[in-house]
Design a protein around this motif. Structure first.
Motif, PDB file in Angstrom:
ATOM      1  N   ILE A   1       0.873  -1.169   0.000  1.00 35.54           N
ATOM      2  CA  ILE A   1       0.000   0.000   0.000  1.00 35.54           C
ATOM      3  C   ILE A   1       0.910   1.218   0.000  1.00 35.54           C
ATOM      4  CG2 ILE A   1      -1.746   1.283   1.282  1.00 35.54           C
ATOM      5  CD1 ILE A   1      -2.699  -1.439   2.411  1.00 35.54           C
ATOM      6  N   VAL A   2       0.727   2.108  -0.990  1.00 32.97           N
ATOM      7  CA  VAL A   2       1.623   3.241  -1.168  1.00 32.97           C
ATOM      8  C   VAL A   2       0.854   4.561  -1.239  1.00 32.97           C
ATOM      9  CG1 VAL A   2       3.390   1.873  -2.364  1.00 32.97           C
ATOM     10  CG2 VAL A   2       1.629   3.024  -3.703  1.00 32.97           C
ATOM     11  N   THR A   3       1.570   5.638  -0.913  1.00 35.72           N
ATOM     12  CA  THR A   3       1.024   6.971  -1.143  1.00 35.72           C
ATOM     13  C   THR A   3       1.609   7.493  -2.448  1.00 35.72           C
ATOM     14  OG1 THR A   3       2.774   8.037   0.141  1.00 35.72           O
ATOM     15  CG2 THR A   3       0.733   7.513   1.298  1.00 35.72           C
ATOM     16  N   ILE A   4       0.788   8.222  -3.184  1.00 36.21           N
ATOM     17  CA  ILE A   4       1.206   8.797  -4.463  1.00 36.21           C
ATOM     18  C   ILE A   4       1.043  10.300  -4.362  1.00 36.21           C
ATOM     19  CG2 ILE A   4       0.727   8.874  -6.938  1.00 36.21           C
ATOM     20  CD1 ILE A   4      -0.398   5.951  -6.488  1.00 36.21           C
ATOM     21  N   ASN A   5       2.135  11.002  -4.610  1.00 32.61           N
ATOM     22  CA  ASN A   5       2.142  12.454  -4.456  1.00 32.61           C
ATOM     23  C   ASN A   5       1.612  13.200  -5.662  1.00 32.61           C
ATOM     24  OD1 ASN A   5       3.295  12.239  -1.899  1.00 32.61           O
ATOM     25  ND2 ASN A   5       5.345  12.170  -2.753  1.00 32.61           N
ATOM     26  N   ASP A   6       1.696  12.579  -6.847  1.00 29.53           N
ATOM     27  CA  ASP A   6       1.304  13.312  -8.047  1.00 29.53           C
ATOM     28  C   ASP A   6       0.907  12.356  -9.162  1.00 29.53           C
ATOM     29  OD1 ASP A   6       0.804  15.624  -9.458  1.00 29.53           O
ATOM     30  OD2 ASP A   6       2.848  15.852 -10.185  1.00 29.53           O
ATOM     31  N   TYR A   7      -0.042  12.762  -9.955  1.00 26.77           N
ATOM     32  CA  TYR A   7      -0.402  12.136 -11.219  1.00 26.77           C
ATOM     33  C   TYR A   7      -1.239  13.161 -11.965  1.00 26.77           C
ATOM     34  CZ  TYR A   7      -5.139  11.189  -9.509  1.00 26.77           C
ATOM     35  OH  TYR A   7      -6.405  11.323  -9.027  1.00 26.77           O
TER      36      TYR A   7
ATOM     37  N   ASP B   1      -6.118  16.513  -7.674  1.00 20.17           N
ATOM     38  CA  ASP B   1      -6.493  17.745  -6.992  1.00 20.17           C
ATOM     39  C   ASP B   1      -5.535  17.997  -5.839  1.00 20.17           C
ATOM     40  OD1 ASP B   1      -8.747  17.832  -8.634  1.00 20.17           O
ATOM     41  OD2 ASP B   1      -9.945  16.677  -7.203  1.00 20.17           O
ATOM     42  N   SER B   2      -5.104  19.243  -5.677  1.00 22.41           N
ATOM     43  CA  SER B   2      -4.117  19.550  -4.638  1.00 22.41           C
ATOM     44  C   SER B   2      -4.644  19.250  -3.242  1.00 22.41           C
ATOM     45  CB  SER B   2      -3.663  21.005  -4.746  1.00 22.41           C
ATOM     46  OG  SER B   2      -4.762  21.872  -4.600  1.00 22.41           O
ATOM     47  N   GLU B   3      -5.952  19.376  -3.016  1.00 15.66           N
ATOM     48  CA  GLU B   3      -6.479  19.079  -1.679  1.00 15.66           C
ATOM     49  C   GLU B   3      -6.582  17.573  -1.414  1.00 15.66           C
ATOM     50  OE1 GLU B   3     -10.070  19.469  -4.359  1.00 15.66           O
ATOM     51  OE2 GLU B   3      -8.395  20.798  -3.942  1.00 15.66           O
ATOM     52  N   ARG B   4      -6.402  16.755  -2.409  1.00 14.97           N
ATOM     53  CA  ARG B   4      -6.474  15.302  -2.249  1.00 14.97           C
ATOM     54  C   ARG B   4      -5.092  14.660  -2.091  1.00 14.97           C
ATOM     55  NH1 ARG B   4     -11.172  12.692  -1.481  1.00 14.97           N
ATOM     56  NH2 ARG B   4     -10.233  10.929  -2.507  1.00 14.97           N
ATOM     57  N   LYS B   5      -4.020  15.449  -2.159  1.00 13.20           N
ATOM     58  CA  LYS B   5      -2.673  14.877  -2.102  1.00 13.20           C
ATOM     59  C   LYS B   5      -2.319  14.507  -0.681  1.00 13.20           C
ATOM     60  CE  LYS B   5      -0.738  17.328  -6.034  1.00 13.20           C
ATOM     61  NZ  LYS B   5       0.260  18.244  -6.511  1.00 13.20           N
ATOM     62  N   PRO B   6      -1.580  13.464  -0.465  1.00 11.93           N
ATOM     63  CA  PRO B   6      -1.342  12.380  -1.410  1.00 11.93           C
ATOM     64  C   PRO B   6      -2.542  11.436  -1.446  1.00 11.93           C
ATOM     65  CG  PRO B   6      -0.279  11.850   0.654  1.00 11.93           C
ATOM     66  CD  PRO B   6      -0.929  13.211   0.819  1.00 11.93           C
ATOM     67  N   ILE B   7      -2.589  10.588  -2.476  1.00 12.58           N
ATOM     68  CA  ILE B   7      -3.601   9.530  -2.508  1.00 12.58           C
ATOM     69  C   ILE B   7      -2.931   8.237  -2.058  1.00 12.58           C
ATOM     70  CG2 ILE B   7      -5.020  10.631  -4.268  1.00 12.58           C
ATOM     71  CD1 ILE B   7      -3.822   8.623  -6.306  1.00 12.58           C
ATOM     72  N   ILE B   8      -3.746   7.268  -1.671  1.00 14.18           N
ATOM     73  CA  ILE B   8      -3.199   5.998  -1.196  1.00 14.18           C
ATOM     74  C   ILE B   8      -3.850   4.869  -1.984  1.00 14.18           C
ATOM     75  CG2 ILE B   8      -4.828   5.863   0.733  1.00 14.18           C
ATOM     76  CD1 ILE B   8      -2.346   4.713   2.337  1.00 14.18           C
ATOM     77  N   LYS B   9      -3.015   3.961  -2.491  1.00 13.64           N
ATOM     78  CA  LYS B   9      -3.482   2.857  -3.341  1.00 13.64           C
ATOM     79  C   LYS B   9      -2.643   1.612  -3.081  1.00 13.64           C
ATOM     80  CE  LYS B   9      -6.228   5.686  -5.462  1.00 13.64           C
ATOM     81  NZ  LYS B   9      -7.608   5.721  -5.064  1.00 13.64           N
ATOM     82  N   ARG B  10      -3.091   0.488  -3.652  1.00 16.98           N
ATOM     83  CA  ARG B  10      -2.371  -0.785  -3.540  1.00 16.98           C
ATOM     84  C   ARG B  10      -1.631  -1.070  -4.852  1.00 16.98           C
ATOM     85  NH1 ARG B  10      -2.993  -4.893   0.053  1.00 16.98           N
ATOM     86  NH2 ARG B  10      -4.944  -4.010   0.792  1.00 16.98           N
ATOM     87  N   VAL B  11      -0.377  -1.509  -4.747  1.00 16.39           N
ATOM     88  CA  VAL B  11       0.409  -1.867  -5.927  1.00 16.39           C
ATOM     89  C   VAL B  11      -0.115  -3.201  -6.468  1.00 16.39           C
ATOM     90  CG1 VAL B  11       2.706  -2.462  -6.806  1.00 16.39           C
ATOM     91  CG2 VAL B  11       2.461  -0.680  -5.050  1.00 16.39           C
TER      92      VAL B  11
ATOM     93  N   LYS C   1       9.059   7.692  -8.949  1.00 17.87           N
ATOM     94  CA  LYS C   1       9.498   8.955  -8.349  1.00 17.87           C
ATOM     95  C   LYS C   1       8.328   9.725  -7.716  1.00 17.87           C
ATOM     96  CE  LYS C   1       9.200  12.102 -12.284  1.00 17.87           C
ATOM     97  NZ  LYS C   1       8.108  12.895 -11.757  1.00 17.87           N
ATOM     98  N   ASP C   2       7.096   9.419  -8.136  1.00 22.91           N
ATOM     99  CA  ASP C   2       5.909  10.077  -7.580  1.00 22.91           C
ATOM    100  C   ASP C   2       5.325   9.343  -6.376  1.00 22.91           C
ATOM    101  OD1 ASP C   2       5.975  12.204  -9.410  1.00 22.91           O
ATOM    102  OD2 ASP C   2       4.884  11.033 -10.904  1.00 22.91           O
ATOM    103  N   VAL C   3       5.932   8.218  -6.006  1.00 21.79           N
ATOM    104  CA  VAL C   3       5.481   7.478  -4.825  1.00 21.79           C
ATOM    105  C   VAL C   3       6.124   8.113  -3.601  1.00 21.79           C
ATOM    106  CG1 VAL C   3       5.514   5.251  -3.651  1.00 21.79           C
ATOM    107  CG2 VAL C   3       5.162   5.347  -6.125  1.00 21.79           C
ATOM    108  N   GLY C   4       5.277   8.525  -2.657  1.00 20.68           N
ATOM    109  CA  GLY C   4       5.789   9.167  -1.450  1.00 20.68           C
ATOM    110  C   GLY C   4       6.348   8.180  -0.458  1.00 20.68           C
TER     111      GLY C   4
ATOM    112  N   THR D   1      -7.818   4.801 -14.421  1.00 22.44           N
ATOM    113  CA  THR D   1      -8.176   6.146 -14.870  1.00 22.44           C
ATOM    114  C   THR D   1      -6.991   6.889 -15.463  1.00 22.44           C
ATOM    115  OG1 THR D   1      -9.751   6.265 -13.048  1.00 22.44           O
ATOM    116  CG2 THR D   1      -9.180   8.346 -14.111  1.00 22.44           C
ATOM    117  N   PHE D   2      -5.832   6.856 -14.768  1.00 21.33           N
ATOM    118  CA  PHE D   2      -4.702   7.696 -15.161  1.00 21.33           C
ATOM    119  C   PHE D   2      -3.471   6.926 -15.604  1.00 21.33           C
ATOM    120  CE2 PHE D   2      -4.901   7.679 -10.448  1.00 21.33           C
ATOM    121  CZ  PHE D   2      -3.754   6.959 -10.161  1.00 21.33           C
TER     122      PHE D   2
END
Length: 178
Positions: free
Chosen positions: A63-69, A73-83, A158-161, A151-152
């Motif tokens: 489970i990782v945080t993603i800082n950018d894609y 939305d800036s208020e949603r940063k970071p997002i968290i997803k499963r690899v 490098k965008d994984v926090g 979606t994206f």
């Protein structure tokens, strides 16, 4: 005067050590939204370690945080997803299931309806994960609940926090994450 200087030096050292830890080693994050239900809930507090992405130690299921894609939305940063897939993996979503390298994943952690994991953008539903990228999905695959690689597309490492390793709040769910 000497005592003030001594205190100042110790405070500066403590601040620098703290900044080093938060920048390069670990930090706290708060889950924002429902895209990882039932594994994580909105408001859960997690400890994120930042070493794994830097050294290429991410693996399927982390489970990782993603800082950018694109479109985040800036208020949603970071997002968290499963690899779901790492570089070189072949990902395919069909018939409500996710396939990695031709094998259907056994995903007992997901929240889906009777239709299973649906395609969102056909160009991201069948692809090979490029070098330096990962393919991520939210655990809550109900329609409209998770903006993820469907979606994206793939995410640059490098965008994984960082990698979520421990939930410390709510107290009744304290423990390591899988």
């Amino acid at each position: 005067m000497r005592e003030v200087l001594d205190w100042t030096v110790h405070i500066v050292i403590a601040v620098l050590i703290g900044l080093f830890i938060v920048t390069f080693v670990a930090q706290i994050t708060i889950v924002n939204g429902s895209s990882m239900e039932t594994t994580l809930q909105d408001g859960d507090r997690l400890i994120i370690e930042k070493i794994s992405p830097r050294f290429g130690w991410l693996k399927r299921g982390d489970i990782v945080t993603i800082n950018d894609y694109p479109g985040l939305d800036s208020e949603r940063k970071p997002i968290i997803k499963r690899v779901i897939g790492v570089e070189g993996d072949r990902i395919e979503i069909r018939g409500g299931k996710v396939y990695v390298n031709g094998e259907a994943l056994d995903e007992d952690y997901i929240n889906v309806d009777a239709q299973g994991t649906l395609e969102v953008n056909v160009k991201f539903s069948e692809l090979s994960v490029p070098k330096g990228h990962i393919y991520v999905l939210g655990d809550n695959r109900l329609p409209g609940q998770s903006k993820d690689s469907r979606t994206f597309g793939t995410v640059e490492i490098k965008d994984v926090g960082g990698k979520a390793i421990f939930r410390f709040f709510p107290f009744n769910k304290i423990g390591t994450l899988k």
